[in-house]
Design an enzyme around this catalytic site. Structure first.
Site, short mmCIF file in Angstrom:
data_model
loop_
_atom_site.label_atom_id
_atom_site.label_comp_id
_atom_site.label_asym_id
_atom_site.label_seq_id
_atom_site.Cartn_x
_atom_site.Cartn_y
_atom_site.Cartn_z
N LEU A 185 -7.24 -5.69 -0.15
CA LEU A 185 -6.50 -5.05 -1.24
C LEU A 185 -5.65 -6.09 -1.97
O LEU A 185 -5.28 -7.11 -1.40
CB LEU A 185 -5.59 -3.96 -0.67
CG LEU A 185 -6.29 -2.86 0.11
CD1 LEU A 185 -5.26 -1.95 0.77
CD2 LEU A 185 -7.22 -2.05 -0.78
N GLY B 83 -6.69 1.49 8.34
CA GLY B 83 -7.12 0.35 9.14
C GLY B 83 -7.49 -0.79 8.23
O GLY B 83 -6.84 -1.02 7.20
N LYS C 142 -6.34 -2.09 15.34
CA LYS C 142 -6.80 -1.09 14.38
C LYS C 142 -7.93 -0.23 14.95
O LYS C 142 -7.99 0.98 14.70
CB LYS C 142 -7.27 -1.78 13.09
CG LYS C 142 -6.14 -2.43 12.30
CD LYS C 142 -5.22 -1.39 11.70
CE LYS C 142 -4.18 -1.98 10.78
NZ LYS C 142 -3.23 -0.98 10.30
N SER D 298 -11.13 -3.53 7.08
CA SER D 298 -12.56 -3.79 7.26
C SER D 298 -12.83 -4.81 8.36
O SER D 298 -13.97 -4.96 8.79
CB SER D 298 -13.17 -4.27 5.94
OG SER D 298 -12.50 -5.43 5.51
N CYS D 299 -11.78 -5.51 8.85
CA CYS D 299 -12.02 -6.50 9.91
C CYS D 299 -12.29 -5.83 11.27
O CYS D 299 -12.56 -6.51 12.23
CB CYS D 299 -10.86 -7.48 10.01
SG CYS D 299 -9.36 -6.72 10.60
N VAL E 28 0.84 -1.20 0.00
CA VAL E 28 0.00 0.00 0.00
C VAL E 28 0.87 1.26 0.00
O VAL E 28 0.67 2.17 -0.80
CB VAL E 28 -0.95 -0.01 1.23
CG1 VAL E 28 -1.80 1.25 1.25
CG2 VAL E 28 -1.83 -1.26 1.21
N GLY E 29 1.87 1.28 0.89
CA GLY E 29 2.73 2.46 0.99
C GLY E 29 3.43 2.77 -0.31
O GLY E 29 3.54 3.94 -0.72
N HIS F 134 -2.75 -13.02 1.90
CA HIS F 134 -4.21 -12.94 1.80
C HIS F 134 -4.69 -13.88 0.70
O HIS F 134 -3.90 -14.37 -0.10
CB HIS F 134 -4.63 -11.51 1.51
CG HIS F 134 -4.44 -10.59 2.67
ND1 HIS F 134 -3.57 -9.53 2.65
CD2 HIS F 134 -5.00 -10.58 3.91
CE1 HIS F 134 -3.61 -8.90 3.81
NE2 HIS F 134 -4.45 -9.53 4.60
N TYR G 154 -5.63 -8.30 15.45
CA TYR G 154 -5.31 -7.25 14.49
C TYR G 154 -6.42 -6.19 14.50
O TYR G 154 -6.16 -4.99 14.52
CB TYR G 154 -5.22 -7.93 13.13
CG TYR G 154 -4.93 -7.09 11.93
CD1 TYR G 154 -3.67 -6.55 11.74
CD2 TYR G 154 -5.91 -6.88 10.97
CE1 TYR G 154 -3.40 -5.81 10.60
CE2 TYR G 154 -5.64 -6.14 9.83
CZ TYR G 154 -4.39 -5.60 9.65
OH TYR G 154 -4.11 -4.88 8.53
N1 NAP Z 1 -3.10 -5.71 2.17
C1 NAP Z 1 -4.40 -5.60 2.38
O1 NAP Z 1 -5.22 -6.33 1.86
C2 NAP Z 1 -4.90 -4.53 3.32
C3 NAP Z 1 -6.27 -4.43 3.51
C4 NAP Z 1 -6.76 -3.49 4.35
C5 NAP Z 1 -5.90 -2.66 5.01
N2 NAP Z 1 -4.57 -2.74 4.82
C6 NAP Z 1 -3.72 -1.83 5.57
O2 NAP Z 1 -2.80 -1.15 4.75
C7 NAP Z 1 -1.61 -0.93 5.48
C8 NAP Z 1 -0.41 -1.44 4.68
O3 NAP Z 1 -0.60 -2.81 4.35
P1 NAP Z 1 0.28 -3.54 3.22
O4 NAP Z 1 -0.57 -4.58 2.64
O5 NAP Z 1 0.95 -2.54 2.39
O6 NAP Z 1 1.36 -4.29 4.12
P2 NAP Z 1 2.87 -4.65 3.77
O7 NAP Z 1 3.08 -4.80 2.32
O8 NAP Z 1 3.22 -5.80 4.66
O9 NAP Z 1 3.67 -3.37 4.23
C9 NAP Z 1 3.77 -3.04 5.56
C10 NAP Z 1 4.87 -2.04 5.74
O10 NAP Z 1 4.97 -1.77 7.13
C11 NAP Z 1 6.33 -1.62 7.43
N3 NAP Z 1 6.61 -2.03 8.80
C12 NAP Z 1 6.14 -3.12 9.46
N4 NAP Z 1 6.68 -3.18 10.69
C13 NAP Z 1 7.50 -2.09 10.80
C14 NAP Z 1 8.34 -1.60 11.82
N5 NAP Z 1 8.47 -2.23 13.00
N6 NAP Z 1 9.06 -0.47 11.57
C15 NAP Z 1 8.96 0.17 10.38
N7 NAP Z 1 8.17 -0.23 9.38
C16 NAP Z 1 7.46 -1.36 9.59
C17 NAP Z 1 7.11 -2.53 6.49
O11 NAP Z 1 8.37 -1.94 6.27
P3 NAP Z 1 9.63 -2.74 5.62
O12 NAP Z 1 9.17 -3.24 4.30
O13 NAP Z 1 10.70 -1.72 5.51
O14 NAP Z 1 9.95 -3.85 6.59
C18 NAP Z 1 6.23 -2.50 5.25
O15 NAP Z 1 6.72 -1.57 4.32
C19 NAP Z 1 -1.76 -1.61 6.83
O16 NAP Z 1 -2.15 -0.67 7.79
C20 NAP Z 1 -2.88 -2.57 6.59
O17 NAP Z 1 -3.59 -2.81 7.76
C21 NAP Z 1 -4.03 -3.67 3.98
#
Ligand code: NAP
Length: 317
Positions: free
Chosen positions: A167, A107, A141, A109-110, A16-17, A180, A137
């Site tokens: 996502l 956050g 959130k 949807s859970c 996402v980021g 997922h 989790y």
């Molecule tokens: N994926 C989905 O389906 C989904 C759905 C709903 C909401 N979201 C929300 O969207 C957001 C991002 O999700 P994502 O899917 O992009 O997850 P992701 O790909 O796992 O990315 C998570 C990021 O968080 C960083 N991170 C984790 N622990 C850390 C720590 N201790 N210090 C610094 N950075 C840390 C990681 O950094 P590094 O890579 O540098 O380790 C990584 O870049 C979350 O809040 C999630 O709840 C995601």
């Protein structure tokens, strides 16, 4: 919005980021800041405070979290609760202490009760029990949403929470234990196909209904939140459309070109029977998704094929 404003994207290397980073860059934002977890461990409160005092971002987007599917949530309840609480607390509190003007909390949807009426409206939050498998989790959130709401109420600051549905897209986690459902299916069907159309075994009955949003649409919603002032603190972000897991499997089977059997392992949990977000609040604010599911999965599969040797596979311990 000032294109020179300093915007810190926590978790900018994640699915996402990184999509948010690309979207903001494309829109001409010139002062983006991001650090990997190796450069700044967001669990370390002192380090986070030091970073904020030094960088003084005007805007913070919190896309950093420990994220995973049903199995990861079920097997690792403590880090899913505690890591997420610590990361978001450090980011939210340091933002408040250091004059951040806008904070966007992501956050999931859970956060909504397992048996809440569908589609899920924002106001069903805390009206019933959570889905047990990912309650850890979800609780973290919910605390993040409430912390932003409290800051909004007490200090009048523009801290807003966006609740994305499931996502998918480029840079997703394709590990079969921690991912997922959608990326797991892409990988399983792809590998079964290249190994001679072996049968694919999937968790549960295939009956649950789920909604999926392309991560580029999510990033677009974040840009919208950045460039507009919301009147409330919590907004769902989704497509407003769902399909059964069985239909999803058949769609991914078609896109990957797998021609074998699909076996449903009903001894494994299904999770919540239906999870569809009511997206009318975001629509009224002026934003809606544009990427169709088939197009989005097709693009994701193309990306997967181009990156198959270096796909992300998150391992938990
Ligand atoms: N994926 C989905 O389906 C989904 C759905 C709903 C909401 N979201 C929300 O969207 C957001 C991002 O999700 P994502 O899917 O992009 O997850 P992701 O790909 O796992 O990315 C998570 C990021 O968080 C960083 N991170 C984790 N622990 C850390 C720590 N201790 N210090 C610094 N950075 C840390 C990681 O950094 P590094 O890579 O540098 O380790 C990584 O870049 C979350 O809040 C999630 O709840 C995601």
């Amino acid at each position: 919005m000032d294109k020179q404003a300093k915007i810190y994207i926590a978790g900018h290397k994640g699915m996402v980021g990184s999509a948010i980073w690309r979207a903001l860059e494309k829109k001409g934002y010139q002062h983006l800041v991001g650090l990997s977890s190796k450069e700044l461990d967001l669990k370390n409160q002192l380090e986070v405070q030091r970073f904020f005092k030094h960088e003084r971002p005007a805007i913070v987007i919190d896309a950093a979290a420990r994220v995973g599917g049903i199995m990861a949530n079920n097997n690792y309840p403590y880090p899913f609760l505690m890591d997420n609480l610590i990361i978001q607390n450090n980011l939210i509190d340091s933002s408040l202490q250091n004059g951040v003007e806008k904070f966007i909390f992501l956050g999931s949807s859970c956060i909504y009760p397992k048996l809440a009426p569908q589609p899920l409206r924002e106001d069903v939050l805390l009206s019933g029990s959570l889905e047990p498998t990912n309650q850890w989790y979800a609780l973290a959130k919910i605390t993040g949403v409430k912390a932003c709401e409290a800051i909004r109420k007490q200090y009048g600051k523009d801290f807003v929470s966006l609740m994305p549905t499931n996502l998918y897209g480029p840079y997703d986690n394709f590990d079969l234990e921690t991912s997922h459902v959608l990326p797991a299916m892409i990988r399983k069907f792809h590998e079964a196909k290249i190994n001679g159309n072996l049968p694919v075994t999937l968790w549960g009955t295939g009956a649950p209904l789920r909604e999926f949003l392309h991560v580029n649409d999510m990033a677009d919603a974040v840009c919208f939140a950045l460039e507009n002032t919301f009147t409330d603190n919590l907004y769902n972000v989704g497509t407003g459309k769902d399909l059964t897991i069985k239909s999803l499997a058949e769609l991914i089977q078609k896109i990957t070109g797998h021609q074998g059997e699909i076996i449903w392992d009903s001894s494994k949990p299904d999770g919540t029977p239906r999870k569809l977000l009511d997206v009318s609040k975001m629509k009224e604010a002026g934003w809606q998704a544009t990427i169709g599911l088939e197009q989005g999965i097709q693009e994701t599969y193309t990306w997967f094929l181009e990156n198959v040797d270096r796909i992300k596979q998150v391992k938990l311990n």
